[in-house]
Design an enzyme around this catalytic site. Structure first.
Site, PDB file in Angstrom:
ATOM      1  N   HIS A  36       0.821  -1.213   0.000  1.00 57.70           N
ATOM      2  CA  HIS A  36       0.000   0.000   0.000  1.00 57.70           C
ATOM      3  C   HIS A  36       0.854   1.261   0.000  1.00 57.70           C
ATOM      4  CE1 HIS A  36       0.175  -0.158   4.573  1.00 57.70           C
ATOM      5  NE2 HIS A  36       0.190   1.148   4.411  1.00 57.70           N
ATOM      6  N   ASP A  74       1.167  -7.744   2.341  1.00 57.72           N
ATOM      7  CA  ASP A  74       1.270  -6.310   2.054  1.00 57.72           C
ATOM      8  C   ASP A  74       2.735  -5.890   1.908  1.00 57.72           C
ATOM      9  OD1 ASP A  74       0.876  -3.612   1.806  1.00 57.72           O
ATOM     10  OD2 ASP A  74      -0.394  -3.391   3.578  1.00 57.72           O
ATOM     11  N   SER A 110       3.874   2.181   8.497  1.00 58.81           N
ATOM     12  CA  SER A 110       3.633   1.263   7.388  1.00 58.81           C
ATOM     13  C   SER A 110       4.947   1.013   6.665  1.00 58.81           C
ATOM     14  CB  SER A 110       2.617   1.862   6.411  1.00 58.81           C
ATOM     15  OG  SER A 110       1.341   1.906   6.986  1.00 58.81           O
TER      16      SER A 110
END
Length: 709
Positions: A83, A218, A644
């Site tokens: 992402h 991810d 992230s």
């Protein structure tokens, strides 16, 4: 050099004090090192951060200003979340070459794809510069103090020593009680190397976002390129792979409950020391308004994306961006209510006032909490109006967002003249050319119709422009999208063409621009002056509140600075949790769970046939564990947005996972960390390597890494 004590007050959870905290890596010696050792860490703090020798911090660059990444080979191979790299993957995707759906793997360095405007930034060193920044700020009012600090920071940023290719940045900590210098270097030639299909990299999509159990691979891979001197350089075919000072060994040993975990990264923003009145306002007023706006926008976009593949590609990144914080705010609000955060904060404030009284500081600090109450009550309507404008005009309605950019261009014309307008216009058109590639008039019109009605009916009435108040919103929408030139790039170019004065006149005759200008001027004239005045007062109170907490807390307390997108360390353990009565979540998920969720053809839960085949054959290679393929795990590391892509590191400094999310019940950790339910979610590096090797056949990339068994 005198350093502010790094401590935190956990009145409610003294037995779990070793959980939580976002610590500055250059200041880990002492209490933090002892805690990490007690949790099982085998490294020294010099292994984590060292100026004179290579250390872990040299392998952890910030990714494009908003995420974290880590170097995993001697040739500058870079790992981050899918992402985080999503915008770059999308930009290279077309209907014919749909890398979002099918994935992308460069089978040689020649096939790696350049990405204009993508950069990664390394920390070279961190220094305390508090005394220099605060010089000359004593005995002056708050506004003058802020200005003097800004002047000092600007001067120091220019004059403090660095190499020619490096940058200086000074950031504030503890609400302005401490200032740190970060010397950085940024690499701007970063190429896409690999990404799994979205059915792996975004498996579970928005339904599973912020949720555990999780089964999302991810991750994405990039490579840093440098000039022949190994220094930052703009993209060039003559650049070579970057030779890092340090890169992470990758462990395939695996994890088990209570293993030590360290997460290194750039957490974006936390407000752990807000008073109870601020948290109550967040839960009851501000979050519900933002949630409602984004929910309406998402519902419209989802309806179009499910019916049209081209729109799905156009809006994929935008939808994910809107949905991310929509769901986060829901979880945050739920978690704050569930953990009784307001009541616990009030108990902490009672303890705080007892310490003030005991220290004989009642005259200086006795009114702090009452002043918070007064100012937060006064700012509420202005904060709400600001959020409505931000969410409706600047983030979720593209026509209005474009109009706001043009409004800023008009202000350039008024304030700096025709030449400045002309200079800025070309850059504006170039920016809008990229934006309109992913603009769809039909989608945006329906979003506008929903959001402008919320603006007209839910915004505090005194801040609603006459053109919106009490309008027929369907009719207003039809007029704007039927008449405005802002629904196409050609229309915008037509408005901006020729003589600057004539362009401004055409802008002001445009229906869409007129509406945004009325909204913006109301904000500028009626909302922001009072908001800024009150916010300045609250900031001063918060700085004093933080100062007193630092001064009066007991020695055994633990006070860490709020996140501000600077490099931090958070440590904890692999651990399951109990989100509600009679429900316990194990800390590791497996590939079998992916197949349990599998829905053929569903855009959230479809699974590639090759992955199914590998599962059925149990063809997991060296990455499986007792006939099962681990996918994700959770820990007690205190993370937030910006973490992230952060590396999850084991006790010896090996890379074991890739941070990408938090559990929904614990998203309130930005405001209030509760170790009983706050968990970060990480992709197991064994799953990352399994996908690269067995699924994609990109074994050359695994061979490039140092794999620790």
């Amino acid at each position: 050099m005198k350093l502010v004590r790094l401590l935190i007050l956990f009145v409610a959870f003294p037995a779990l004090a070793q959980q939580g905290g976002m610590w500055i890596p250059s200041l880990l010696q002492g209490m933090n090192e002892k805690e990490m050792k007690s949790l099982g860490m085998k490294m020294s703090v010099q292994d984590i951060y060292d100026v004179n020798h290579s250390s872990l911090k040299d392998a952890v660059p910030q990714f494009n200003g908003g995420c974290t990444s880590e170097v995993i080979s001697s040739q500058g191979l870079l790992l981050t979340n899918h992402h985080c790299g999503f915008g770059e993957i999308q930009s290279h995707s077309t209907v014919e070459h749909d890398y979002l759906t099918n994935g992308f793997w460069a089978m040689s360095q020649a096939e790696e794809l350049p990405n204009p405007d993508l950069e990664v930034t390394f920390i070279v060193r961190i220094e305390d510069v508090t005394t220099k920044v605060l010089e000359g700020t004593q005995a002056i009012d708050e506004k003058a103090r802020v200005q003097k600090i800004q002047q000092n920071i600007a001067s120091l940023t220019k004059t403090l020593p660095k190499e020619a290719w490096q940058e200086n940045s000074i950031r504030t900590f503890y609400e302005g009680n401490q200032y740190m210098l970060f010397v950085t270097e940024s690499f701007k030639d970063v190429r896409l190397v690999g990404a799994p299909p979205s059915s792996i990299g975004k498996f579970g999509n928005d339904t599973d976002n912020w949720v555990w159990p999780r089964h999302t691979g991810d991750f994405s891979l990039f490579r840093i390129y440098a000039d022949k001197s190994n220094r930052p350089a703009a993209y060039s075919k003559d650049n070579v792979p970057y030779k890092p000072k340090y890169f992470f060994p990758v462990s395939v040993k695996g994890v088990k409950e209570n293993d030590f975990t360290l997460v290194f990264g750039y957490p974006g923003r936390t407000t752990e020391y807000l008073p109870s009145v601020a948290i109550d306002q967040l839960v009851t007023v501000l979050n519900p308004a933002k949630i409602e706006i984004r929910e309406a926008a998402l519902k419209v976009a989802d309806g179009f994306m499910r019916k049209d593949k081209a729109i799905k590609i156009q809006y994929a990144a935008k939808y994910a961006s809107i949905a991310n914080y929509w769901k986060k705010w829901i979880g945050e609000t739920t978690g704050l209510k569930k953990t009784n955060a307001v009541a616990i904060k009030k108990a902490q404030e009672k303890e705080f006032m007892a310490r003030v009284q005991k220290a004989g500081k009642q005259a200086e600090y006795g009114n702090l909490l009452a002043d918070f109450e007064k100012n937060y009550k006064a700012i509420e309507q202005y904060s709400l109006a600001r959020d409505y404008f931000t969410e409706v005009a600047l983030r979720n309605t593209e026509l209005l967002t474009t109009a706001y950019r043009l409004y800023q261009l008009e202000l350039v014309f008024k304030n700096k003249g025709a030449q400045a307008f002309t200079d800025r216009r070309e850059n504006m058109i170039a920016t809008l050319t990229e934006i309109y590639k992913d603009f769809n008039k039909n989608v945006d019109e329906k979003v506008f119709e929903q959001l402008i009605e919320l603006y007209g009916t839910k915004m505090p009435k005194q801040f609603v422009p006459a053109a919106i108040a009490g309008a027929d919103y369907k009719k207003l929408t039809a007029e704007v999208y039927g008449q405005s030139k802002l629904t196409s790039l050609d229309g915008v170019k037509e408005l901006l063409a020729g003589d600057p004065a004539a362009a401004i006149a055409r802008l002001n005759a445009d229906k869409g621009y007129q509406l945004l200008k009325a909204m913006a001027e109301t904000q500028t004239e009626k909302v922001m002056p009072k908001y800024d005045e009150l916010n300045l007062q609250i900031a001063a109170l918060q700085r004093t509140y933080m100062k007193v907490i630092l001064e009066l807390s007991p020695k055994e307390a633990r006070i860490f600075p709020d996140a501000n997108s600077t490099l931090r360390v958070t440590y904890g353990k692999v651990k399951g949790y109990e989100p509600k009565d009679a429900t316990y979540y194990e800390p590791v998920t497996y590939l079998g769970g992916v197949l349990e969720k599998y829905i053929p053809g569903d855009y959230e839960y479809d699974v590639p046939q090759k992955l199914i085949d590998l599962y059925n054959k149990k063809d997991f290679g060296q990455y499986g564990e007792k006939g099962k393929m681990p996918v994700c795990f959770i820990g007690t590391n205190h993370t937030t947005g910006g973490n992230s892509g952060s590396p999850a590191i084991d006790a010896k400094g090996n890379l074991i996972g890739l941070n990408f999310d938090r559990v929904w019940e614990g998203t309130m950790s930005d405001v209030y960390y509760d170790p009983s339910i706050c968990r970060n979610i990480m992709v197991d590096m064994r799953y990352v390597l399994f996908i690269i090797d067995k699924f994609a056949g990109a074994t050359h990339l695994v061979n490039e890494m140092k794999v620790v068994k």
